[in-house]
Design a protein around this motif. Structure first.
Motif, PDB file in Angstrom:
ATOM      1  N   PRO A 208      18.885  18.845 -30.049  1.00 22.92           N
ATOM      2  CA  PRO A 208      18.128  17.089 -29.005  1.00 22.92           C
ATOM      3  C   PRO A 208      19.556  17.563 -28.303  1.00 22.92           C
ATOM      4  CG  PRO A 208      18.441  16.468 -31.293  1.00 22.92           C
ATOM      5  CD  PRO A 208      19.200  18.601 -31.835  1.00 22.92           C
ATOM      6  N   ARG A 209      18.654  17.278 -27.212  1.00 28.62           N
ATOM      7  CA  ARG A 209      19.875  17.357 -25.735  1.00 28.62           C
ATOM      8  C   ARG A 209      18.932  16.222 -25.321  1.00 28.62           C
ATOM      9  NH1 ARG A 209      19.073  22.805 -24.540  1.00 28.62           N
ATOM     10  NH2 ARG A 209      18.673  22.015 -22.558  1.00 28.62           N
ATOM     11  N   PRO A 210      20.706  15.748 -24.478  1.00 22.62           N
ATOM     12  CA  PRO A 210      20.462  14.420 -23.800  1.00 22.62           C
ATOM     13  C   PRO A 210      19.387  15.051 -22.575  1.00 22.62           C
ATOM     14  CG  PRO A 210      22.412  14.716 -24.015  1.00 22.62           C
ATOM     15  CD  PRO A 210      22.371  15.390 -24.399  1.00 22.62           C
ATOM     16  N   LEU A 211      19.058  13.565 -21.790  1.00 24.07           N
ATOM     17  CA  LEU A 211      18.029  14.338 -20.398  1.00 24.07           C
ATOM     18  C   LEU A 211      18.639  13.406 -19.165  1.00 24.07           C
ATOM     19  CD1 LEU A 211      15.536  14.418 -23.484  1.00 24.07           C
ATOM     20  CD2 LEU A 211      14.226  14.344 -21.374  1.00 24.07           C
ATOM     21  N   ALA A 212      19.563  12.669 -19.356  1.00 27.28           N
ATOM     22  CA  ALA A 212      20.429  11.963 -17.844  1.00 27.28           C
ATOM     23  C   ALA A 212      21.231  11.476 -19.172  1.00 27.28           C
ATOM     24  CB  ALA A 212      19.168  10.719 -18.393  1.00 27.28           C
ATOM     25  N   THR A 213      21.993  11.277 -17.643  1.00 26.30           N
ATOM     26  CA  THR A 213      23.827  10.213 -17.899  1.00 26.30           C
ATOM     27  C   THR A 213      23.207   8.491 -18.376  1.00 26.30           C
ATOM     28  OG1 THR A 213      23.739   9.683 -15.341  1.00 26.30           O
ATOM     29  CG2 THR A 213      24.952  12.167 -16.791  1.00 26.30           C
ATOM     30  N   PRO A 214      24.444   8.095 -19.294  1.00 25.11           N
ATOM     31  CA  PRO A 214      23.722   6.769 -19.240  1.00 25.11           C
ATOM     32  C   PRO A 214      23.716   5.825 -18.153  1.00 25.11           C
ATOM     33  CG  PRO A 214      25.393   7.170 -20.740  1.00 25.11           C
ATOM     34  CD  PRO A 214      25.649   8.908 -20.345  1.00 25.11           C
ATOM     35  N   GLU A 215      24.052   6.454 -17.039  1.00 28.29           N
ATOM     36  CA  GLU A 215      24.152   5.917 -15.680  1.00 28.29           C
ATOM     37  C   GLU A 215      22.671   5.769 -14.780  1.00 28.29           C
ATOM     38  OE1 GLU A 215      26.493   7.403 -16.474  1.00 28.29           O
ATOM     39  OE2 GLU A 215      27.843   5.922 -16.463  1.00 28.29           O
ATOM     40  N   GLU A 216      22.230   7.357 -15.130  1.00 30.12           N
ATOM     41  CA  GLU A 216      20.902   8.111 -14.641  1.00 30.12           C
ATOM     42  C   GLU A 216      19.675   7.111 -15.841  1.00 30.12           C
ATOM     43  OE1 GLU A 216      21.579  12.200 -13.379  1.00 30.12           O
ATOM     44  OE2 GLU A 216      21.029  11.815 -15.500  1.00 30.12           O
TER      45      GLU A 216
ATOM     46  N   ALA B  45      14.846   1.257 -25.566  1.00 30.82           N
ATOM     47  CA  ALA B  45      13.980   2.357 -26.447  1.00 30.82           C
ATOM     48  C   ALA B  45      13.848   3.497 -25.222  1.00 30.82           C
ATOM     49  CB  ALA B  45      13.400   2.121 -26.490  1.00 30.82           C
ATOM     50  N   VAL B  46      14.332   3.610 -24.164  1.00 27.51           N
ATOM     51  CA  VAL B  46      14.424   3.856 -22.714  1.00 27.51           C
ATOM     52  C   VAL B  46      16.061   4.465 -22.685  1.00 27.51           C
ATOM     53  CG1 VAL B  46      13.660   4.329 -20.313  1.00 27.51           C
ATOM     54  CG2 VAL B  46      12.162   2.586 -21.841  1.00 27.51           C
ATOM     55  N   VAL B  47      17.123   3.729 -22.797  1.00 25.77           N
ATOM     56  CA  VAL B  47      17.788   4.391 -22.341  1.00 25.77           C
ATOM     57  C   VAL B  47      18.228   5.622 -23.599  1.00 25.77           C
ATOM     58  CG1 VAL B  47      20.384   3.769 -22.066  1.00 25.77           C
ATOM     59  CG2 VAL B  47      18.382   2.729 -21.626  1.00 25.77           C
ATOM     60  N   LEU B  48      18.020   4.521 -24.785  1.00 26.89           N
ATOM     61  CA  LEU B  48      18.463   5.698 -25.893  1.00 26.89           C
ATOM     62  C   LEU B  48      17.401   7.022 -26.010  1.00 26.89           C
ATOM     63  CD1 LEU B  48      18.394   3.106 -28.660  1.00 26.89           C
ATOM     64  CD2 LEU B  48      20.447   3.604 -27.521  1.00 26.89           C
ATOM     65  N   THR B  49      16.409   7.209 -25.442  1.00 26.07           N
ATOM     66  CA  THR B  49      15.334   8.326 -25.284  1.00 26.07           C
ATOM     67  C   THR B  49      16.104   9.137 -24.575  1.00 26.07           C
ATOM     68  OG1 THR B  49      13.607   6.903 -26.235  1.00 26.07           O
ATOM     69  CG2 THR B  49      13.326   8.982 -24.983  1.00 26.07           C
ATOM     70  N   LEU B  50      16.611   8.652 -23.523  1.00 24.59           N
ATOM     71  CA  LEU B  50      17.184   9.595 -22.919  1.00 24.59           C
ATOM     72  C   LEU B  50      18.187  10.246 -22.836  1.00 24.59           C
ATOM     73  CD1 LEU B  50      15.761   7.552 -19.149  1.00 24.59           C
ATOM     74  CD2 LEU B  50      15.131   9.971 -19.815  1.00 24.59           C
ATOM     75  N   THR B  51      19.369   9.885 -23.418  1.00 23.04           N
ATOM     76  CA  THR B  51      21.158   9.925 -23.133  1.00 23.04           C
ATOM     77  C   THR B  51      20.854  10.617 -24.674  1.00 23.04           C
ATOM     78  OG1 THR B  51      21.140   7.992 -24.313  1.00 23.04           O
ATOM     79  CG2 THR B  51      21.477   8.049 -22.111  1.00 23.04           C
ATOM     80  N   THR B  52      19.660  10.348 -25.900  1.00 28.24           N
ATOM     81  CA  THR B  52      19.919  11.302 -26.716  1.00 28.24           C
ATOM     82  C   THR B  52      18.670  12.763 -27.133  1.00 28.24           C
ATOM     83  OG1 THR B  52      18.425  10.332 -27.906  1.00 28.24           O
ATOM     84  CG2 THR B  52      20.709   8.825 -28.240  1.00 28.24           C
ATOM     85  N   GLY B  53      17.738  12.422 -26.072  1.00 32.99           N
ATOM     86  CA  GLY B  53      17.204  13.180 -25.938  1.00 32.99           C
ATOM     87  C   GLY B  53      16.019  13.382 -27.690  1.00 32.99           C
ATOM     88  N   LEU B  54      16.402  12.199 -28.293  1.00 33.28           N
ATOM     89  CA  LEU B  54      15.511  11.432 -29.386  1.00 33.28           C
ATOM     90  C   LEU B  54      14.195  10.397 -29.387  1.00 33.28           C
ATOM     91  CD1 LEU B  54      18.206  11.820 -32.244  1.00 33.28           C
ATOM     92  CD2 LEU B  54      15.848  13.867 -31.939  1.00 33.28           C
ATOM     93  N   ALA B  55      13.001  10.903 -29.958  1.00 35.33           N
ATOM     94  CA  ALA B  55      12.210   9.247 -29.051  1.00 35.33           C
ATOM     95  C   ALA B  55      12.425   8.485 -29.999  1.00 35.33           C
ATOM     96  CB  ALA B  55      10.694   9.913 -29.567  1.00 35.33           C
ATOM     97  N   HIS B  56      12.396   6.815 -30.174  1.00 37.02           N
ATOM     98  CA  HIS B  56      13.027   5.879 -29.448  1.00 37.02           C
ATOM     99  C   HIS B  56      11.565   5.242 -29.584  1.00 37.02           C
ATOM    100  CE1 HIS B  56      17.295   7.190 -30.165  1.00 37.02           C
ATOM    101  NE2 HIS B  56      17.410   6.388 -30.831  1.00 37.02           N
TER     102      HIS B  56
END
Lengths: 147, 147
Positions: free
Chosen positions: A26-34, A73-84
């Motif tokens: 799992p890899r982040p898709l975005a920074t927290p700001e993005e 859930a959108v932010v956690l999904t994008l910043t962790t790369g794991l679906a929330h």
């Protein structure tokens, strides 16, 4: 590598103890700001203040499940790369696979034209459906009509 | 074949006048009885008493749009082979493409494990998105993040 003895006497590694042996990382898709910028742009007009989220197998294109996401859930999904998702019945965020281990490792995230739906493309670990099938749309409860 | 003159003087056929030259033929997926049985089995727990409906390109697997269906939209989709949705903003049934001509010809219909979502696989005529892109998830308004 340090070797531990599990309670059943079977020797294991620290890594295996932590349950971290995933086929893809799992890899982040975005920074927290993005991620917050994307989350804030969406229109949470569905039940319980959510957008519809469709999970699609990144390799086969099969639709695995339809859930909901709130902004967190959108932010956690994008910043962790794991679906929330946001569970509209339990009224809380859930990490997909948090109890089953059937994680979804996200490789792609798209929003739609009016910002009330997202598609994620994922590597599905095990079954997406709680009834044990890979997809919720091939479960024993599903109707299937095809020409 | 009978030839008509269109109002702009361009000669057209009766078939073209009726707008019926589709690349594939819409065909029913179910009898009215079967369609009502499926429609009655679903759980219309989403906004305005609907299920979520995901349209997927039958040839490429691309997700084209996410809409909603009420029981009548489910029955009309299954009995005509043309995708019908329920517009939660206009609060009425709509035949997809009724004004644009961008019909969706349905070849497959699946329901999910808890009966609150359906997937239809379609031949998309023209653009699925009102902004002119083939998919609502590739519109100029969409965010796209990919690893």
């Amino acid at each position: 590598m340090e070797i531990h003895a599990a309670q059943d006497g079977r020797p294991t590694t620290g890594e295996a103890d932590a349950g971290l042996s995933l086929p893809v990382e799992p890899r982040p898709l975005a920074t927290p700001e993005e991620a917050w910028r994307i989350a804030k742009s969406l229109n949470y007009r569905h039940i319980e203040g959510t957008v519809v989220a469709v999970a699609q197998d990144v390799e086969t294109g099969e639709i695995l499940m339809v859930g909901h996401m709130d902004p967190v859930a959108v932010v956690l999904t994008l910043t962790t790369g794991l679906a929330h998702y946001y569970s509209t019945s339990r009224r809380r965020i859930w990490l997909k696979g948090e109890t089953s281990g059937h994680l979804q490792i996200v490789r792609e995230f798209r929003t739609d034209c009016d910002g009330d739906a997202v598609v994620i493309k994922v590597f599905q670990i095990g079954a997406a459906c709680h009834l044990g099938t890979r997809s919720c749309f091939t479960s024993p409860n599903s109707f299937h009509v095809k020409l």
